[in-house]
Design a protein around this motif. Structure first.
Motif, PDB file in Angstrom:
ATOM      1  N   GLY A  88      36.727  33.405 -36.488  1.00 49.02           N
ATOM      2  CA  GLY A  88      36.088  33.273 -37.793  1.00 49.02           C
ATOM      3  C   GLY A  88      36.633  32.102 -38.589  1.00 49.02           C
ATOM      4  N   VAL A  89      37.932  31.842 -38.460  1.00 47.37           N
ATOM      5  CA  VAL A  89      38.535  30.684 -39.129  1.00 47.37           C
ATOM      6  C   VAL A  89      37.922  29.393 -38.610  1.00 47.37           C
ATOM      7  N   ASP A  90      37.862  29.266 -37.290  1.00 50.02           N
ATOM      8  CA  ASP A  90      37.312  28.041 -36.693  1.00 50.02           C
ATOM      9  C   ASP A  90      35.865  27.819 -37.132  1.00 50.02           C
ATOM     10  N   TRP A  91      35.062  28.884 -37.074  1.00 51.04           N
ATOM     11  CA  TRP A  91      33.644  28.772 -37.421  1.00 51.04           C
ATOM     12  C   TRP A  91      33.460  28.416 -38.890  1.00 51.04           C
ATOM     13  N   LEU A  92      34.172  29.110 -39.774  1.00 45.09           N
ATOM     14  CA  LEU A  92      33.968  28.893 -41.203  1.00 45.09           C
ATOM     15  C   LEU A  92      34.478  27.527 -41.645  1.00 45.09           C
ATOM     16  N   ALA A  93      35.616  27.093 -41.124  1.00 48.12           N
ATOM     17  CA  ALA A  93      36.125  25.759 -41.470  1.00 48.12           C
ATOM     18  C   ALA A  93      35.135  24.678 -41.027  1.00 48.12           C
ATOM     19  N   PHE A  94      34.571  24.848 -39.839  1.00 52.27           N
ATOM     20  CA  PHE A  94      33.567  23.902 -39.337  1.00 52.27           C
ATOM     21  C   PHE A  94      32.353  23.858 -40.258  1.00 52.27           C
ATOM     22  N   LYS A  95      31.882  25.028 -40.682  1.00 56.02           N
ATOM     23  CA  LYS A  95      30.705  25.102 -41.529  1.00 56.02           C
ATOM     24  C   LYS A  95      30.967  24.501 -42.913  1.00 56.02           C
ATOM     25  N   LEU A  96      32.123  24.773 -43.478  1.00 55.21           N
ATOM     26  CA  LEU A  96      32.429  24.220 -44.803  1.00 55.21           C
ATOM     27  C   LEU A  96      32.512  22.702 -44.750  1.00 55.21           C
ATOM     28  N   LYS A  97      33.168  22.181 -43.732  1.00 51.37           N
ATOM     29  CA  LYS A  97      33.243  20.718 -43.595  1.00 51.37           C
ATOM     30  C   LYS A  97      31.858  20.119 -43.350  1.00 51.37           C
ATOM     31  N   GLY A  98      31.030  20.849 -42.575  1.00 44.60           N
ATOM     32  CA  GLY A  98      29.685  20.379 -42.313  1.00 44.60           C
ATOM     33  C   GLY A  98      28.804  20.353 -43.548  1.00 44.60           C
ATOM     34  N   ASN A  99      29.209  21.092 -44.582  1.00 44.47           N
ATOM     35  CA  ASN A  99      28.496  21.089 -45.851  1.00 44.47           C
ATOM     36  C   ASN A  99      29.180  20.214 -46.897  1.00 44.47           C
ATOM     37  N   GLY A 100      30.061  19.342 -46.439  1.00 47.79           N
ATOM     38  CA  GLY A 100      30.662  18.346 -47.322  1.00 47.79           C
ATOM     39  C   GLY A 100      31.828  18.834 -48.149  1.00 47.79           C
ATOM     40  N   LEU A 101      32.453  19.947 -47.748  1.00 48.47           N
ATOM     41  CA  LEU A 101      33.584  20.483 -48.514  1.00 48.47           C
ATOM     42  C   LEU A 101      34.903  20.152 -47.821  1.00 48.47           C
ATOM     43  N   PRO A 102      35.968  19.866 -48.597  1.00 50.72           N
ATOM     44  CA  PRO A 102      37.259  19.471 -48.015  1.00 50.72           C
ATOM     45  C   PRO A 102      38.036  20.674 -47.515  1.00 50.72           C
ATOM     46  N   ALA A 103      37.702  21.151 -46.317  1.00 44.86           N
ATOM     47  CA  ALA A 103      38.279  22.384 -45.789  1.00 44.86           C
ATOM     48  C   ALA A 103      38.899  22.163 -44.420  1.00 44.86           C
TER      49      ALA A 103
ATOM     50  N   PRO B 249      25.963  31.318 -47.197  1.00 49.97           N
ATOM     51  CA  PRO B 249      25.226  30.754 -48.333  1.00 49.97           C
ATOM     52  C   PRO B 249      25.802  31.169 -49.682  1.00 49.97           C
ATOM     53  N   LEU B 250      26.284  32.404 -49.793  1.00 49.21           N
ATOM     54  CA  LEU B 250      26.881  32.838 -51.059  1.00 49.21           C
ATOM     55  C   LEU B 250      28.196  32.108 -51.315  1.00 49.21           C
ATOM     56  N   LEU B 251      28.994  31.930 -50.271  1.00 47.28           N
ATOM     57  CA  LEU B 251      30.251  31.191 -50.433  1.00 47.28           C
ATOM     58  C   LEU B 251      29.986  29.764 -50.892  1.00 47.28           C
ATOM     59  N   LEU B 252      28.983  29.118 -50.286  1.00 40.61           N
ATOM     60  CA  LEU B 252      28.630  27.749 -50.686  1.00 40.61           C
ATOM     61  C   LEU B 252      28.175  27.721 -52.143  1.00 40.61           C
ATOM     62  N   GLY B 253      27.430  28.744 -52.558  1.00 40.57           N
ATOM     63  CA  GLY B 253      26.978  28.798 -53.944  1.00 40.57           C
ATOM     64  C   GLY B 253      28.104  29.020 -54.923  1.00 40.57           C
ATOM     65  N   ILE B 254      29.047  29.882 -54.554  1.00 42.79           N
ATOM     66  CA  ILE B 254      30.198  30.146 -55.435  1.00 42.79           C
ATOM     67  C   ILE B 254      31.053  28.891 -55.578  1.00 42.79           C
ATOM     68  N   LEU B 255      31.292  28.194 -54.468  1.00 44.04           N
ATOM     69  CA  LEU B 255      32.087  26.969 -54.534  1.00 44.04           C
ATOM     70  C   LEU B 255      31.368  25.869 -55.310  1.00 44.04           C
ATOM     71  N   LYS B 256      30.056  25.990 -55.411  1.00 47.17           N
ATOM     72  CA  LYS B 256      29.286  24.994 -56.158  1.00 47.17           C
ATOM     73  C   LYS B 256      29.336  25.260 -57.657  1.00 47.17           C
ATOM     74  N   ARG B 257      29.387  26.537 -58.065  1.00 45.80           N
ATOM     75  CA  ARG B 257      29.301  26.844 -59.493  1.00 45.80           C
ATOM     76  C   ARG B 257      30.628  27.231 -60.135  1.00 45.80           C
ATOM     77  N   GLU B 258      31.618  27.672 -59.331  1.00 47.10           N
ATOM     78  CA  GLU B 258      32.905  28.072 -59.891  1.00 47.10           C
ATOM     79  C   GLU B 258      33.775  26.849 -60.188  1.00 47.10           C
ATOM     80  N   PRO B 259      34.536  26.853 -61.292  1.00 46.08           N
ATOM     81  CA  PRO B 259      35.458  25.737 -61.591  1.00 46.08           C
ATOM     82  C   PRO B 259      36.770  25.892 -60.831  1.00 46.08           C
ATOM     83  N   TRP B 260      36.726  25.694 -59.512  1.00 45.60           N
ATOM     84  CA  TRP B 260      37.903  25.918 -58.686  1.00 45.60           C
ATOM     85  C   TRP B 260      38.773  24.666 -58.587  1.00 45.60           C
ATOM     86  N   ASN B 261      40.052  24.909 -58.328  1.00 45.69           N
ATOM     87  CA  ASN B 261      41.013  23.823 -58.157  1.00 45.69           C
ATOM     88  C   ASN B 261      41.518  23.768 -56.721  1.00 45.69           C
ATOM     89  N   ARG B 262      41.981  24.913 -56.233  1.00 48.06           N
ATOM     90  CA  ARG B 262      42.454  25.028 -54.856  1.00 48.06           C
ATOM     91  C   ARG B 262      42.080  26.420 -54.363  1.00 48.06           C
TER      92      ARG B 262
END
Length: 451
Positions: A278-293, A255-268
């Motif tokens: 952990g890579v497989d799980w987190l990539a799945f979760k980020l994509k499941g939350n609509g992020l290009p990961a 949840p904190l990672l999702l919040g940071i990606l929502k408020r930070e002005p990130w480029n890449r």
């Protein structure tokens, strides 16, 4: 073999500050090379380039102490390309330069840089490493190349198969020598070096994060009185990196990672975890939350890894989740944020991860999550850095609920692209396996009576 005395073997050591003013146009470089540098965005030297390039242009051997991200690739490519352009005896198609790297990723990165900088020289550059088409690489070598970049195992294979000819090598580079030692490539490296023209008939350049005893021993044996250069490192991490540390519970990290990606002005963004699962799980979760990961780890085959790295470098992929396989030897510009989802066990891995941002003078941000699972790693990281990582506090509105579905680990068939090992009950039945085995009639016991 070359056996110089102790003082001269290390050569004259010089140190450079983090700032440098020498322009590439100040060197007497051939027009095709200078044009390639300018077209690739190389205008002014980094400290290691400012020190190593003049020595390399003089034809001297160089032993450089420099970490990834300091510009050492151009420090050896510029002298090599200049000498090759000026060599009237060079035979096109016979490899004149050999560059040895410890990993496939670094070999590919050097290959890409050589093609970019040398785009107007007409030289053919070929990368050779495992995990991709063996026959295709061998065919390219036999058709003729001018510069070969490769990992030790595949270089040895092609040398034994006579696809790679080493007799014409005039320029040798050993990059990240300390990692070659750490990864157990010492015997392979020596095998290759003993089949090259003698040290006094070629120019050799070696680069390493540290010039320890093992690395210097290699310079005594296979290099010709190398001049030693080093850049002065005042801190372990790049000064332009803004570091933040959040102490959070394990279940709060996503949840904190999702919040940071929502408020930070990130480029890449590069997100690092400590495990492949952990890579497989987190990539799945980020994509499941609509992020290009997407995720990259040693579990993926080489072709898939290279494709993902290419997409990330070309800005087609915005968020890459990775293990330490992507932390070293990669030059990717415009990475605005590095996020340590897990605190690494090895403090050096923290430095290499953080070093993926704030490259080439840009400003970057490194954010680290410290949970109970990896809290014991943090003191070692801070001791290595010689400073505390600044702590930030997360407000309640920074935690964004996870909307992705539950994660199911991929089966072996999904990961490897083939059926699971072993056959199903139905296939065994069809082929006369355990499902359709006929029972054998038990034998009669032999009579114990004498005949």
């Amino acid at each position: 073999m070359n056996q110089p005395n102790q003082d001269s073997s290390a050569g004259e050591e010089t140190s450079g500050s983090l700032a440098s003013g020498t322009a590439f146009s100040d060197f007497d470089l051939a027009e095709p090379l200078l044009k390639g540098l300018n077209d690739s965005g190389y205008f002014r030297c980094t400290p290691i380039q400012e020190q190593a390039i003049p020595l390399g242009l003089e034809g001297l051997d160089v032993a450089g102490e420099a970490q990834t991200g300091t510009g050492k690739t151009a420090a050896f490519l510029v002298p090599i390309l200049q000498h090759m352009l000026a060599d009237p005896d060079r035979r096109p198609g016979l490899p004149a330069a050999l560059i040895i790297a410890p990993t496939r990723e670094l070999a590919l990165q050097i290959h890409d840089d050589a093609r970019q900088i040398g785009r107007h020289t007409g030289f053919k550059v070929q990368a050779v490493f495992g995990g991709v088409d063996y026959v295709k690489q061998a065919k390219a070598l036999r058709q003729g190349v001018d510069i070969v970049v490769g990992t030790p195992g595949r270089l040895i294979d092609y040398t034994k198969q006579k696809a790679l000819l080493l007799r014409g090598v005039k320029y040798l580079v050993i990059d990240e020598a300390d990692r070659l030692f750490d990864m157990g490539f010492v015997a392979d490296l020596r095998w290759i070096l003993r089949r090259l023209p003698s040290y006094d008939r070629r120019q050799s350049m070696l680069f390493s994060a540290t010039l320890g005893h093992r690395v210097l021993e290699l310079t005594y044996e296979f290099m010709n009185l190398p001049r030693r250069v080093a850049i002065e490192r005042e801190t372990r991490t790049v000064e332009q990196v803004v570091q933040e540390l959040y102490h959070v519970g394990r279940g709060e990290k996503l949840p904190l990672l999702l919040g940071i990606l929502k408020r930070e002005p990130w480029n890449r963004v590069l997100v690092f975890t400590n495990t492949r699962a952990g890579v497989d799980w987190l990539a799945f979760k980020l994509k499941g939350n609509g992020l290009p990961a997407e995720g990259i780890s040693g579990r993926l085959d080489q072709r898939r890894r290279l494709k993902l790295m290419s997409r990330f470098k070309n800005d087609e992929l915005k968020i890459l989740v990775a293990t330490n396989v992507a932390a070293r030897g990669l030059h990717i510009d415009n990475v605005s944020h590095v996020i340590n989802y897990d605190v690494p066990a090895d403090p050096e891995d923290y430095v290499h991860r953080v070093g993926r941002t704030a490259r080439a003078g840009a400003v970057g941000k490194a954010i680290t999550f410290c949970c109970d699972s990896y809290a014991t790693h943090l003191p070692h990281v801070e001791e290595y850095l010689g400073q505390k990582v600044p702590v930030a506090w997360a407000e309640d509105d920074m935690f964004v609920p996870d909307k992705a579905p539950d994660y199911r680990p991929p089966r072996r068939s999904d990961r490897r692209g083939g059926p699971p090992r072993g056959r199903s009950a139905s296939s065994r039945k069809k082929s006369g396996g355990s499902g359709s085995r006929r029972r054998r009639r038990p034998r009669k016991p032999r009579s114990s009576k004498p005949r």
